[in-house]
Design a protein around this motif. Structure first.
Motif, PDB file in Angstrom:
ATOM      1  N   VAL A 184       0.865  -1.189   0.000  1.00 53.57           N
ATOM      2  CA  VAL A 184       0.000   0.000   0.000  1.00 53.57           C
ATOM      3  C   VAL A 184       0.904   1.242   0.000  1.00 53.57           C
ATOM      4  O   VAL A 184       2.101   1.146   0.317  1.00 53.57           O
ATOM      5  CB  VAL A 184      -0.980  -0.011   1.215  1.00 53.57           C
ATOM      6  N   PRO A 185       0.366   2.413  -0.349  1.00 50.75           N
ATOM      7  CA  PRO A 185       1.214   3.590  -0.567  1.00 50.75           C
ATOM      8  C   PRO A 185       2.184   3.937   0.564  1.00 50.75           C
ATOM      9  O   PRO A 185       3.363   4.206   0.313  1.00 50.75           O
ATOM     10  CB  PRO A 185       0.185   4.717  -0.773  1.00 50.75           C
ATOM     11  N   CYS A 186       1.706   3.899   1.825  1.00 53.43           N
ATOM     12  CA  CYS A 186       2.591   4.325   2.914  1.00 53.43           C
ATOM     13  C   CYS A 186       3.726   3.324   3.136  1.00 53.43           C
ATOM     14  O   CYS A 186       4.819   3.702   3.560  1.00 53.43           O
ATOM     15  CB  CYS A 186       1.800   4.542   4.203  1.00 53.43           C
ATOM     16  N   PHE A 187       3.464   2.035   2.857  1.00 54.60           N
ATOM     17  CA  PHE A 187       4.520   1.033   3.000  1.00 54.60           C
ATOM     18  C   PHE A 187       5.587   1.245   1.919  1.00 54.60           C
ATOM     19  O   PHE A 187       6.786   1.129   2.174  1.00 54.60           O
ATOM     20  CB  PHE A 187       3.943  -0.397   2.891  1.00 54.60           C
ATOM     21  N   ILE A 188       5.130   1.564   0.702  1.00 51.11           N
ATOM     22  CA  ILE A 188       6.101   1.832  -0.379  1.00 51.11           C
ATOM     23  C   ILE A 188       6.916   3.079  -0.006  1.00 51.11           C
ATOM     24  O   ILE A 188       8.131   3.127  -0.195  1.00 51.11           O
ATOM     25  CB  ILE A 188       5.375   2.028  -1.731  1.00 51.11           C
ATOM     26  N   LYS A 189       6.230   4.069   0.571  1.00 53.72           N
ATOM     27  CA  LYS A 189       6.955   5.290   0.969  1.00 53.72           C
ATOM     28  C   LYS A 189       8.001   4.969   2.048  1.00 53.72           C
ATOM     29  O   LYS A 189       9.149   5.432   1.961  1.00 53.72           O
ATOM     30  CB  LYS A 189       5.965   6.346   1.489  1.00 53.72           C
ATOM     31  N   SER A 190       7.633   4.161   3.057  1.00 59.41           N
ATOM     32  CA  SER A 190       8.617   3.789   4.107  1.00 59.41           C
ATOM     33  C   SER A 190       9.833   3.147   3.475  1.00 59.41           C
ATOM     34  O   SER A 190      10.967   3.410   3.875  1.00 59.41           O
ATOM     35  CB  SER A 190       8.078   2.754   5.095  1.00 59.41           C
ATOM     36  N   LEU A 191       9.579   2.256   2.492  1.00 61.39           N
ATOM     37  CA  LEU A 191      10.706   1.558   1.863  1.00 61.39           C
ATOM     38  C   LEU A 191      11.570   2.524   1.068  1.00 61.39           C
ATOM     39  O   LEU A 191      12.795   2.434   1.099  1.00 61.39           O
ATOM     40  CB  LEU A 191      10.183   0.428   0.964  1.00 61.39           C
ATOM     41  N   ARG A 192      10.942   3.462   0.370  1.00 66.16           N
ATOM     42  CA  ARG A 192      11.726   4.464  -0.371  1.00 66.16           C
ATOM     43  C   ARG A 192      12.588   5.279   0.600  1.00 66.16           C
ATOM     44  O   ARG A 192      13.740   5.594   0.304  1.00 66.16           O
ATOM     45  CB  ARG A 192      10.796   5.414  -1.139  1.00 66.16           C
ATOM     46  N   LEU A 193      12.015   5.602   1.757  1.00 65.98           N
ATOM     47  CA  LEU A 193      12.773   6.374   2.750  1.00 65.98           C
ATOM     48  C   LEU A 193      13.922   5.527   3.298  1.00 65.98           C
ATOM     49  O   LEU A 193      15.046   6.010   3.462  1.00 65.98           O
ATOM     50  CB  LEU A 193      11.854   6.841   3.889  1.00 65.98           C
ATOM     51  N   LEU A 194      13.628   4.253   3.552  1.00 66.17           N
ATOM     52  CA  LEU A 194      14.678   3.349   4.046  1.00 66.17           C
ATOM     53  C   LEU A 194      15.786   3.216   2.998  1.00 66.17           C
ATOM     54  O   LEU A 194      16.973   3.219   3.337  1.00 66.17           O
ATOM     55  CB  LEU A 194      14.064   1.977   4.358  1.00 66.17           C
ATOM     56  N   GLU A 195      15.393   3.099   1.733  1.00 66.27           N
ATOM     57  CA  GLU A 195      16.384   2.922   0.663  1.00 66.27           C
ATOM     58  C   GLU A 195      17.311   4.139   0.547  1.00 66.27           C
ATOM     59  O   GLU A 195      18.449   4.007   0.117  1.00 66.27           O
ATOM     60  CB  GLU A 195      15.671   2.639  -0.666  1.00 66.27           C
ATOM     61  N   GLN A 196      16.813   5.322   0.950  1.00 65.78           N
ATOM     62  CA  GLN A 196      17.700   6.503   0.938  1.00 65.78           C
ATOM     63  C   GLN A 196      18.810   6.346   1.968  1.00 65.78           C
ATOM     64  O   GLN A 196      19.881   6.931   1.846  1.00 65.78           O
ATOM     65  CB  GLN A 196      16.897   7.763   1.293  1.00 65.78           C
ATOM     66  N   GLN A 197      18.544   5.565   3.023  1.00 67.09           N
ATOM     67  CA  GLN A 197      19.503   5.428   4.123  1.00 67.09           C
ATOM     68  C   GLN A 197      20.337   4.158   4.034  1.00 67.09           C
ATOM     69  O   GLN A 197      21.402   4.085   4.626  1.00 67.09           O
ATOM     70  CB  GLN A 197      18.767   5.426   5.485  1.00 67.09           C
ATOM     71  N   ASP A 198      19.792   3.139   3.344  1.00 60.82           N
ATOM     72  CA  ASP A 198      20.408   1.812   3.396  1.00 60.82           C
ATOM     73  C   ASP A 198      20.735   1.331   1.971  1.00 60.82           C
ATOM     74  O   ASP A 198      19.850   0.860   1.247  1.00 60.82           O
ATOM     75  CB  ASP A 198      19.420   0.844   4.080  1.00 60.82           C
ATOM     76  N   PRO A 199      21.998   1.438   1.552  1.00 61.99           N
ATOM     77  CA  PRO A 199      22.361   1.094   0.166  1.00 61.99           C
ATOM     78  C   PRO A 199      22.129  -0.379  -0.179  1.00 61.99           C
ATOM     79  O   PRO A 199      21.864  -0.705  -1.329  1.00 61.99           O
ATOM     80  CB  PRO A 199      23.847   1.455   0.080  1.00 61.99           C
ATOM     81  N   VAL A 200      22.215  -1.266   0.822  1.00 63.87           N
ATOM     82  CA  VAL A 200      22.018  -2.704   0.530  1.00 63.87           C
ATOM     83  C   VAL A 200      20.547  -2.937   0.149  1.00 63.87           C
ATOM     84  O   VAL A 200      20.234  -3.563  -0.877  1.00 63.87           O
ATOM     85  CB  VAL A 200      22.422  -3.572   1.755  1.00 63.87           C
ATOM     86  N   ILE A 201      19.659  -2.412   0.948  1.00 65.55           N
ATOM     87  CA  ILE A 201      18.218  -2.570   0.651  1.00 65.55           C
ATOM     88  C   ILE A 201      17.896  -1.884  -0.689  1.00 65.55           C
ATOM     89  O   ILE A 201      17.161  -2.429  -1.510  1.00 65.55           O
ATOM     90  CB  ILE A 201      17.350  -1.982   1.800  1.00 65.55           C
ATOM     91  N   ARG A 202      18.481  -0.709  -0.900  1.00 70.08           N
ATOM     92  CA  ARG A 202      18.218   0.023  -2.161  1.00 70.08           C
ATOM     93  C   ARG A 202      18.663  -0.805  -3.373  1.00 70.08           C
ATOM     94  O   ARG A 202      17.962  -0.898  -4.376  1.00 70.08           O
ATOM     95  CB  ARG A 202      18.953   1.368  -2.143  1.00 70.08           C
ATOM     96  N   ASP A 203      19.803  -1.436  -3.247  1.00 72.04           N
ATOM     97  CA  ASP A 203      20.329  -2.217  -4.364  1.00 72.04           C
ATOM     98  C   ASP A 203      19.488  -3.469  -4.613  1.00 72.04           C
ATOM     99  O   ASP A 203      19.349  -3.917  -5.757  1.00 72.04           O
ATOM    100  CB  ASP A 203      21.783  -2.608  -4.042  1.00 72.04           C
TER     101      ASP A 203
END
Ligand SMILES: Cc1cc2nc3c(=O)[nH]c(=O)nc-3n(C[C@H](O)[C@H](O)[C@H](O)COP(=O)(O)OP(=O)(O)OC[C@H]3O[C@@H](n4cnc5c(N)ncnc54)[C@H](O)[C@@H]3O)c2cc1C
Ligand code: SF4
Ligand code: SF4
Length: 462
Positions: A184-203
């Protein structure tokens, strides 16, 4: 106080489970209202706290809102457009998957699982993070990882049920691979925010598939539906929230509840119109956080799918999606496999129209709820919508009733459980529902409807 603590204390936590992943002084549990909520651990010591939780929480981070994230993700794509309801987009459609059983097994047109399955099949990803049957006692559904199309298929359909991401994030962190996530939208947003901080998750998380979202429900939603269908809440095994009824309008779907009655396994199918708890407009068992959300169409997702609640598109009962495409890889995949899809391009305004009620509640309604919070000098999340009191008297009444319906539904459910009597819930809520409906249908509209009915009857007799 740190902002995440204000989110938690103010009742704005949606229970996404991302903050415990970055901050060991936080954990996530199901509360007594059947909602996942973050908690500060009792053994909390300030050394384990970090600022990261404030940055990844979708209700705490006031700077990186959906406009900012959307712009950085898609703002530079060729041919990108922007709409205040949809966010950034390349193309907008209605449609469904023509192949395999995606549509028959899906909630709407089966396109969400088609996208995920195609990403697996074309080698873009190795696994999909989505919501499936849980084997944990007392929990119907949870986030899990599927590695094949067959595993994916077993998790089709919408789960109007609390879910959280902390354990699947641990999995992703510990298991190299390329993933797509559905949320759902807020979960995708949390992940996008996390990906800004965590390069492993982003990759590792390569694609984000969004679901249009009205609101999230506590466990009480599924349990009360099953209870109204004849299965005691302690004996419910699972609820299929989107059981399709062939030959009926798409909006005329059913729920299928499974459980035990007198020691025997039973399955009951009830049309949603037959149950009092299934009316989404009443907002029973809604997370409070959803009243302070302004993203309906998952603006930070690569592609978003919802139900095409539009006249002329739900007549065969098979299910039809609205689709908002933002990522060129997804757009190209749709072109390459066009023969597997029924697609009709529609204007962005028509997609927004299909979500008219949700958007009004989260724009006009949100502005009023923010105003009410500010009037009481209470902390609340920063939103893209400005607080406002400039609504008609009747709309203010509607939004106040909706808050009460949400709050009273929890109290009435607890009392009904205490009395072991589901009819208590129905009769307790009935007067409030009646008042709400009167407020939502102003006098002139009610008079017009009555006049229309009388004319129809008279013409029928001629
Ligand atoms: C809480 C919630 C509220 C919604 N509100 C609206 C609304 O107001 N308006 C609207 O048009 N559409 C809404 N939807 C979306 C709609 O119900 C369908 O999910 C969407 O149209 C996709 O249908 P499909 O047939 O393409 O999906 P399917 O092909 O059936 O695939 C669904 C996929 O989503 C995953 N999934 C199911 N539930 C969840 C969940 N809770 N979190 C993360 N992943 C999940 C499944 O595991 C599956 O992989 C909502 C969905 C949810 C979960
Ligand atoms: S919304 Fe998510 S990140 Fe924010 S406090 Fe709740 S669980 Fe943590
Ligand atoms: S309404 Fe908003 S806050 Fe609630 S679940 Fe949906 S996206 Fe999240």
């Amino acid at each position: 106080m740190d902002t995440v603590s204000q989110v938690i204390q103010g009742g704005y936590c949606i229970g996404c489970g991302v903050c415990p992943f970055v901050d060991s002084s936080l954990s996530i549990h199901m509360d007594s209202d059947g909602k996942y909520q973050a908690f500060r651990n009792s053994t909390d010591n300030s050394d384990s706290k970090s600022d990261l939780a404030d940055l990844v929480c979708p209700f705490a981070n006031a700077i990186d809102n959906e406009d900012v994230l959307g712009k950085s993700l898609y703002g530079n794509e060729k041919n990108i457009k922007h709409d205040t309801s949809l966010g950034y987009y390349l193309n907008t459609y209605v449609g469904y998957a023509k192949v395999n059983d995606f549509r028959a097994k899906g909630s709407s047109g089966g396109l969400v699982n088609w996208f995920a399955s195609k990403l697996l099949e074309t080698g873009e990803i190795d696994a999909v993070i989505h919501v499936k049957d849980s084997s944990e006692p007392g929990i119907m559904y949870s986030y899990q990882i599927s590695h094949t199309s067959n595993e994916l298929e077993a998790g089709a359909k919408s789960k109007y049920y609390p879910i959280e991401l902390s354990h699947v994030l641990e999995y992703v962190a510990n298991n190299n691979g390329r993933y797509a996530v559905i949320g759902v939208p807020c979960f995708i947003k949390s992940l996008r925010l996390l990906e800004q901080q965590d390069p492993v998750i982003r990759d590792r998380i390569r694609f984000h598939i969004g679901l249009v979202c009205g609101h999230l429900k506590s466990t009480f939603f599924g349990l009360s539906e099953a209870w109204e269908s004849g299965i005691d809440p302690d004996c419910v095994e699972r609820v299929d929230f989107r059981h399709k009824l062939p030959g009926r309008l798409t909006s005329d779907y059913a729920i299928k509840a499974e459980g035990t009655v007198d020691g025997k396994h039973v399955e009951t199918i009830k049309r949603v119109h037959e149950l009092s708890t299934t009316d989404w407009g009443l907002g029973y068992f809604k997370y409070n956080a959803c009243e302070y959300c302004d993203d309906v169409l998952a603006e930070t997702a690569d592609v978003t799918c919802g139900d095409a609640w539009l006249p002329g598109y739900g007549d065969d009962g098979g299910g039809m999606n609205v689709v908002v495409v933002r990522n060129t890889v997804i757009a190209e995949m749709m072109q390459r496999f066009a023969d597997e899809l029924f697609l009709e391009e529609i204007p962005a305004e028509t997609v927004a129209l299909s979500q008219h009620s949700g958007l009004r509640h989260r724009r006009e309604g949100l502005s009023y709820r923010l105003y009410l919070k500010d009037k009481k000098h209470e902390w609340r999340p920063t939103k893209r919508v400005e607080p406002s009191n400039k609504l008609s008297y009747s709309r203010k009444k509607v939004y106040k009733y909706r808050l009460r319906l949400m709050q009273d539904s929890f109290a009435a459910y607890h009392k009904a459980r205490e009395l072991n009597d589901v009819s208590y819930f129905v009769s307790h809520m009935a007067p409030l529902v009646k008042s709400y409906r009167r407020a939502d249908r102003p006098l002139m509209r009610r008079i017009l409807r009555k006049v229309k009915n009388v004319i129809k009857k008279v013409l029928g007799k001629l």
